[in-house]
Design a protein around this motif. Structure first.
Motif, PDB file in Angstrom:
ATOM      1  N   LEU A  39       0.825  -1.205   0.000  1.00 52.51           N
ATOM      2  CA  LEU A  39       0.000   0.000   0.000  1.00 52.51           C
ATOM      3  C   LEU A  39       0.861   1.257   0.000  1.00 52.51           C
ATOM      4  O   LEU A  39       0.500   2.261  -0.620  1.00 52.51           O
ATOM      5  CB  LEU A  39      -0.921  -0.010   1.228  1.00 52.51           C
ATOM      6  N   ILE A  40       1.990   1.216   0.664  1.00 48.17           N
ATOM      7  CA  ILE A  40       2.817   2.412   0.809  1.00 48.17           C
ATOM      8  C   ILE A  40       4.291   2.034   0.682  1.00 48.17           C
ATOM      9  O   ILE A  40       4.738   1.025   1.241  1.00 48.17           O
ATOM     10  CB  ILE A  40       2.529   3.118   2.153  1.00 48.17           C
ATOM     11  N   LEU A  41       5.017   2.837  -0.072  1.00 48.31           N
ATOM     12  CA  LEU A  41       6.462   2.656  -0.238  1.00 48.31           C
ATOM     13  C   LEU A  41       7.167   3.713   0.606  1.00 48.31           C
ATOM     14  O   LEU A  41       7.043   4.912   0.356  1.00 48.31           O
ATOM     15  CB  LEU A  41       6.861   2.800  -1.705  1.00 48.31           C
ATOM     16  N   SER A  42       7.904   3.270   1.607  1.00 46.52           N
ATOM     17  CA  SER A  42       8.593   4.191   2.511  1.00 46.52           C
ATOM     18  C   SER A  42      10.048   4.359   2.101  1.00 46.52           C
ATOM     19  O   SER A  42      10.596   3.572   1.339  1.00 46.52           O
ATOM     20  CB  SER A  42       8.508   3.671   3.957  1.00 46.52           C
ATOM     21  N   GLY A  43      10.652   5.395   2.662  1.00 50.94           N
ATOM     22  CA  GLY A  43      12.091   5.586   2.500  1.00 50.94           C
ATOM     23  C   GLY A  43      12.503   6.630   1.496  1.00 50.94           C
ATOM     24  O   GLY A  43      13.707   6.799   1.254  1.00 50.94           O
ATOM     25  N   LEU A  44      11.568   7.360   0.891  1.00 51.68           N
ATOM     26  CA  LEU A  44      11.949   8.328  -0.138  1.00 51.68           C
ATOM     27  C   LEU A  44      12.591   9.584   0.452  1.00 51.68           C
ATOM     28  O   LEU A  44      13.019  10.451  -0.299  1.00 51.68           O
ATOM     29  CB  LEU A  44      10.738   8.718  -0.988  1.00 51.68           C
ATOM     30  N   GLY A  45      12.672   9.651   1.768  1.00 53.27           N
ATOM     31  CA  GLY A  45      13.333  10.773   2.409  1.00 53.27           C
ATOM     32  C   GLY A  45      14.700  10.443   2.948  1.00 53.27           C
ATOM     33  O   GLY A  45      15.305  11.274   3.616  1.00 53.27           O
TER      34      GLY A  45
END
Length: 622
Positions: A561-567
């Motif tokens: 549902l959600i892809l994390s880590g783009l920060g």
């Protein structure tokens, strides 16, 4: 009275005897003088050598200038901690770099083997294959050192190390570097040369060259700033150093001086590293001045403009249960605008969406004016002054200040495979303000809570059709951290050690079940058990309180549902980012900052409203 022949012969004998005695004492003094010289090892230097082979540190990097806080995540197999740090919750276990023993094994002194007295054999010339293998071993050792240095850097300085590696600039000023090298060598030889008899001219020449080099370097940091006669100065210093090397000096004095200079350089480099990391974190937690300009202009225009009454048909949706209600906590008008715009564009029924933005008193009027000026495809937008709401309607609950989702930097290290590379994750959890959402929206049954650093790329209407049973919070679980691994943070409250942590970003909240399980009351009880000394300790407490309040009340959502880590993660595949249902820019490198990862900014920018005139007037171009 003239000396007799026997007395004349006695003088050279005494001198010869003294020379022989000195020739014996000097090597002995060199052998026994093995103590390291230079600067004494400081406490900070020792802290750099502390590492955690059996614990996984969790570091909080919150906004608003909150300092980094390290606490351990205990592994599956681990001895009890030996040393408690000064922090209120942190426990660090100190080990030695050079020796690792299993628990229960006593420390025995190493016995060196007896040296062999066989005659030396002829040295065999290495073959090409041996030379190639030796070079390969050296290269592998260098790579391992680089990986270990990167881990140590991340442990101490956080995500600044990732950013500094990505933006590393190769030094092009070779002449300046050569001047510094010459200065180091000349400084190391100067004390020894100054003590020699008959070298007064060389001493004066070396002192003059050192002063000229220092004068040039104080005024020139790059090759372009160097004077035209610099090549002459370099040749003079080279000649002076060559003369100094030809003199007979005590080598250990020169080595001692070089070690002192090296220690000074290391200390200076570490100081600048800490300063750079501080400025990086300050930049990541500070809103750019163009965003301040935008917020101030919007606030000013709000009071200058006539009454901004929202559309009555849209206002009716605010408390209607049959609409899809989203809740966003934000102090950033652009971030909230991107979240709403991306959700509406990706929605199949945009007119059925209602967005409730909880913000603070400082940004309330600017946000209200922005969303009154801009329409989002018939979606209803309700801007709520959180501080006023809590102060007027919920005075007993306190927590008047608005807190956004808290982020914790988690360094995950395998205790069963210590050689495995350390993994870094940013774990976002609910803040204290999230626990008052059911009290603010009493007429609603279910809401979806979105962080303001999220971009929606797919329709989320299916979230309202989920049958969560008796669960309260629909979230993506993160089983890389379990409650049993952070037992030192959870206090004496009962918990299931196998329960997984979870992430905020996109969360489905069943408000009826929330009230049934009395989650807010449980939160207030846990809050009373925490010793709150200041705001830093209060925000650190969100880690344990969020995990314990929703224990056994998490409905696991599909991790796709959600892809994390783009920060913070530079290694995300662009194809995966494009195909994900939503993107979470958790980490320090937010897309609206100059520090943001350029490759991922495009997914955020395409939902940015650029037509507004205040964007041009304030030169807002994230």
């Amino acid at each position: 009275m003239k000396p007799t022949p026997s007395q004349r012969r006695r003088g050279p004998r005494v001198a010869l005897l003294a020379l022989v005695l000195c020739s014996l004492l000097v090597p002995l003094a060199f052998i026994f003088d093995r103590a390291p010289s230079g600067y004494a090892t400081t406490d900070e230097r020792r802290r750099q050598e502390v590492f955690l082979p059996s614990v996984d540190p969790v570091e909080q990097i919150g906004g608003g200038g909150v300092p980094v806080h390290r606490v351990p995540v205990h592994g599956a197999r681990q001895d009890p901690p030996k040393k408690v740090s000064n922090g209120s919750t942190g426990v660090l276990q100190q080990h030695n770099h050079t020796e690792h023993r299993p628990s229960g094994v006593s420390a025995k002194p190493k016995v060196l083997p007896v040296p062999r007295t066989e005659p030396p054999k002829a040295v065999k010339e290495p073959t090409r294959i041996e030379v190639r293998e030796d070079r390969k071993r050296r290269d592998n050792g260098t790579k391992e050192d680089e990986v270990e240095n990167a881990k140590t850097c991340q442990l101490e300085f956080g995500s600044y190390c990732l950013w500094s590696t990505e933006h590393k600039v190769i030094m092009k000023d070779s002449i300046v570097k050569r001047l510094k090298d010459q200065l180091f060598v000349a400084r190391s030889y100067y004390p020894s040369i100054a003590k020699l008899q008959g070298q007064e001219v060389l001493t004066q020449e070396m002192k003059q060259n050192i002063q000229e080099h220092e004068r040039v370097l104080s005024a020139s940091a790059v090759d372009a700033d160097l004077p035209s006669f610099i090549n002459t100065k370099i040749e003079q210093m080279e000649h002076t150093i060559a003369r100094a090397k030809s003199c007979t000096v005590e080598c250990h004095n020169v080595a001692r001086k070089l070690r002192q200079i090296l220690d000074m350089t290391d200390d200076e480099a570490h100081f600048h590293m800490k300063q750079s990391a501080f400025l990086y974190n300050l930049g990541s937690q500070t809103l750019p001045k163009t965003h301040h300009c935008l917020s101030m202009r919007l606030t000013l225009e709000y009071f200058k403009s006539p009454s901004l009454d929202s559309d009555v048909s849209l206002a009716r949706k605010f408390n209607t249960r049959n609409h899809r209600h989203y809740v966003i906590l934000s102090k950033n008008v652009l971030a909230a605008s991107v979240v709403i715009n991306s959700t509406v564009i990706s929605s199949k029924e945009p007119g059925n969406n209602v967005f409730h933005i909880l913000t603070d008193a400082q940004n309330f009027y600017g946000m209200k004016y922005w969303f009154a000026r801009n329409s989002y495809n018939k979606a209803a937008i309700d801007v709520v002054n959180y501080e006023e709401m809590v102060l007027e309607k919920l005075p007993k609950l306190g927590m008047q200040e608005l807190y956004l989702s808290e982020e914790f930097r988690v360094l995950i290290r395998s205790t069963e495979q210590p050689t495995e590379q350390t993994r870094m994750e940013y774990l976002s959890l609910f803040s204290h303000s999230h626990f008052f959402i059911p009290e603010i929206f009493k007429d609603l049954k279910k809401v979806v809570v979105l962080d303001d650093d999220v971009v929606i790329q797919r329709d989320l209407s299916f979230l309202w059709n989920l049958d969560m049973g008796d669960k309260v919070n629909g979230a993506v679980e993160f089983c890389g951290v379990r409650l049993g691994q952070v037992r030192n943070l959870l206090g004496k409250t009962k918990y299931d050690p196998k329960s997984c942590a979870w992430k905020s970003g996109v969360n489905v909240i069943n408000l009826d079940k929330w009230k049934k399980h009395k989650v807010t009351e449980k939160y207030l009880i846990l809050l009373k058990q925490v010793k709150i000394k200041d705001e830093v300790a209060l925000r650190e407490a969100a880690f344990s309180i969020s995990l314990l309040s929703f224990q056994h009340l998490i409905y696991p959502l599909d991790e796709r549902l959600i892809l994390s880590g783009l920060g913070y993660d530079y290694g995300i595949d662009p194809e995966v980012a494009r195909s994900s249902a939503s993107l979470h820019y958790n980490g320090n490198m937010k897309p609206w900052l100059e520090l943001g990862i350029l490759e991922y900014k495009k997914y955020w920018r395409r939902f940015l409203t650029r037509e507004d005139r205040f964007m041009d007037e304030c030169n807002v171009n994230p």
